[in-house]
Write a protein that holds these residues in place. Structure first.
Motif, PDB file in Angstrom:
ATOM      1  N   LEU A 255       0.829  -1.207   0.000  1.00  0.00           N
ATOM      2  CA  LEU A 255       0.000   0.000   0.000  1.00  0.00           C
ATOM      3  C   LEU A 255       0.865   1.260   0.000  1.00  0.00           C
ATOM      4  O   LEU A 255       0.545   2.242  -0.685  1.00  0.00           O
ATOM      5  CB  LEU A 255      -0.934  -0.002   1.210  1.00  0.00           C
ATOM      6  CG  LEU A 255      -2.122  -0.967   1.154  1.00  0.00           C
ATOM      7  CD1 LEU A 255      -2.823  -1.046   2.500  1.00  0.00           C
ATOM      8  CD2 LEU A 255      -3.114  -0.542   0.068  1.00  0.00           C
ATOM      9  N   ARG A 256       1.961   1.227   0.737  1.00  0.00           N
ATOM     10  CA  ARG A 256       2.869   2.386   0.746  1.00  0.00           C
ATOM     11  C   ARG A 256       3.449   2.637  -0.646  1.00  0.00           C
ATOM     12  O   ARG A 256       3.576   3.782  -1.075  1.00  0.00           O
ATOM     13  CB  ARG A 256       3.993   2.172   1.763  1.00  0.00           C
ATOM     14  CG  ARG A 256       3.537   2.198   3.220  1.00  0.00           C
ATOM     15  CD  ARG A 256       4.733   2.165   4.160  1.00  0.00           C
ATOM     16  NE  ARG A 256       4.310   2.036   5.552  1.00  0.00           N
ATOM     17  CZ  ARG A 256       4.322   0.898   6.228  1.00  0.00           C
ATOM     18  NH1 ARG A 256       4.749  -0.222   5.638  1.00  0.00           N
ATOM     19  NH2 ARG A 256       3.921   0.850   7.484  1.00  0.00           N
ATOM     20  N   VAL A 257       3.784   1.561  -1.334  1.00  0.00           N
ATOM     21  CA  VAL A 257       4.323   1.688  -2.687  1.00  0.00           C
ATOM     22  C   VAL A 257       3.268   2.283  -3.619  1.00  0.00           C
ATOM     23  O   VAL A 257       3.557   3.189  -4.405  1.00  0.00           O
ATOM     24  CB  VAL A 257       4.802   0.320  -3.221  1.00  0.00           C
ATOM     25  CG1 VAL A 257       5.150   0.403  -4.706  1.00  0.00           C
ATOM     26  CG2 VAL A 257       6.019  -0.162  -2.434  1.00  0.00           C
ATOM     27  N   VAL A 258       2.045   1.770  -3.550  1.00  0.00           N
ATOM     28  CA  VAL A 258       0.952   2.269  -4.386  1.00  0.00           C
ATOM     29  C   VAL A 258       0.701   3.756  -4.126  1.00  0.00           C
ATOM     30  O   VAL A 258       0.568   4.549  -5.065  1.00  0.00           O
ATOM     31  CB  VAL A 258      -0.338   1.458  -4.134  1.00  0.00           C
ATOM     32  CG1 VAL A 258      -1.548   2.133  -4.795  1.00  0.00           C
ATOM     33  CG2 VAL A 258      -0.189   0.037  -4.630  1.00  0.00           C
ATOM     34  N   GLN A 259       0.672   4.135  -2.863  1.00  0.00           N
ATOM     35  CA  GLN A 259       0.408   5.518  -2.516  1.00  0.00           C
ATOM     36  C   GLN A 259       1.540   6.431  -2.955  1.00  0.00           C
ATOM     37  O   GLN A 259       1.305   7.564  -3.412  1.00  0.00           O
ATOM     38  CB  GLN A 259       0.148   5.644  -1.012  1.00  0.00           C
ATOM     39  CG  GLN A 259      -1.152   4.976  -0.583  1.00  0.00           C
ATOM     40  CD  GLN A 259      -1.277   4.795   0.916  1.00  0.00           C
ATOM     41  OE1 GLN A 259      -0.365   5.136   1.680  1.00  0.00           O
ATOM     42  NE2 GLN A 259      -2.400   4.252   1.356  1.00  0.00           N
TER      43      GLN A 259
END
Length: 264
Positions: A255-259
């Protein structure tokens, strides 16, 4: 002799294979755990079903994150009415639910929560002439203000919680945003509490059905609270979900990567 030997060992292999438990074979074949995340089916623009498909801002985030975990987990997003999803978490039946706010005391069966999926402003939209401001100063002899919320939502601030206890307001849980807006427009409710963006989009979506409906007929009375939304996980760590900690760690990182990619 060599031919007989080959026949013998072939027989032994076939016999052992036939006797090998089917469930054990399945574990070797299907090594990636199947993980189901329950998703609110009626909370646009964050998560909602349209024409049988699940959409939404948070849904797309998690779908992109799930692709990064494809080598480790088979992830399914399952649409469900919010109140039923919360009940499944409370009973221990479900592994994860999105997108709850963090309520450690009121929902002790959910822990931990994922990294934030986004921040939301819960706003009171009221009909003209109605206000929830300084609600605790409202005269107790007056009729209580009727407030609609989506079923299963925990969105009262401390002031409104006290007002409810004192009978100054009355809370009505309705199925979803659409049903609450309809009742608000027909004056069956005085106010409606929900995320600002979700409410505005709900009004727009209903205009084709209610031609006279317009956002200007409601007033944004007050911001009740600001909260972040998450994936909430079952508090149970038992044998049913042995992958829990690993999945949470990997999903948070994804999720951190996507954000980060979305902010580039």
């Amino acid at each position: 002799m060599q031919a007989l030997s080959r026949i013998f060992w072939t027989f032994v292999f076939i016999t052992l294979f036939a006797c090998y438990p089917l469930h054990a074979l399945q574990r070797h074949i299907d090594v990636k755990p199947r993980v189901t995340i329950l998703v609110d089916d009626s909370y646009p623009p964050y998560s909602y079903v349209s024409n049988g498909y699940l959409y939404g801002i948070y849904v797309e985030q998690v779908k992109l994150a799930a692709r990064q975990l494809a080598d480790h987990y088979q992830i399914t997003l399952e649409a469900i009415p919010w109140k039923r999803g919360v009940a499944a978490m409370e009973s221990g039946e479900a592994f994860a639910l999105m997108p709850p706010y963090i309520h450690k005391d009121k929902r002790p069966y959910i822990w931990p929560y994922s990294v934030s999926l986004g921040e939301e402003a819960v706003v009171a939209f009221c009909n003209q002439g109605i206000t929830l401001k300084n609600i605790l100063k409202r005269k107790p002899q007056l009729e209580p203000i009727n407030i609609g919320i989506n079923a299963g939502f925990l969105i009262l601030d401390d002031e409104l919680a006290v007002a409810r206890e004192k009978g100054l307001i009355k809370i009505w849980e309705n199925k979803d945003t659409k049903s609450n807006i309809k009742k608000l427009s027909k004056n069956r409710l005085d106010c409606y509490l929900n995320d600002r963006l979700s409410t505005v989009m709900g009004v727009e979506a209903l205009k084709s059905e209610l031609q006279t409906l317009d956002m200007s007929q409601f007033q944004e009375d007050k911001i009740v609270l600001t909260r972040t939304a998450h994936i909430g996980y079952t508090k149970e760590n038992g044998e049913r979900f042995p992958y829990k900690l690993d999945f949470i760690e990997k999903m948070n990182e994804a999720l951190r990567v996507v954000q980060a990619n979305n902010h580039q």
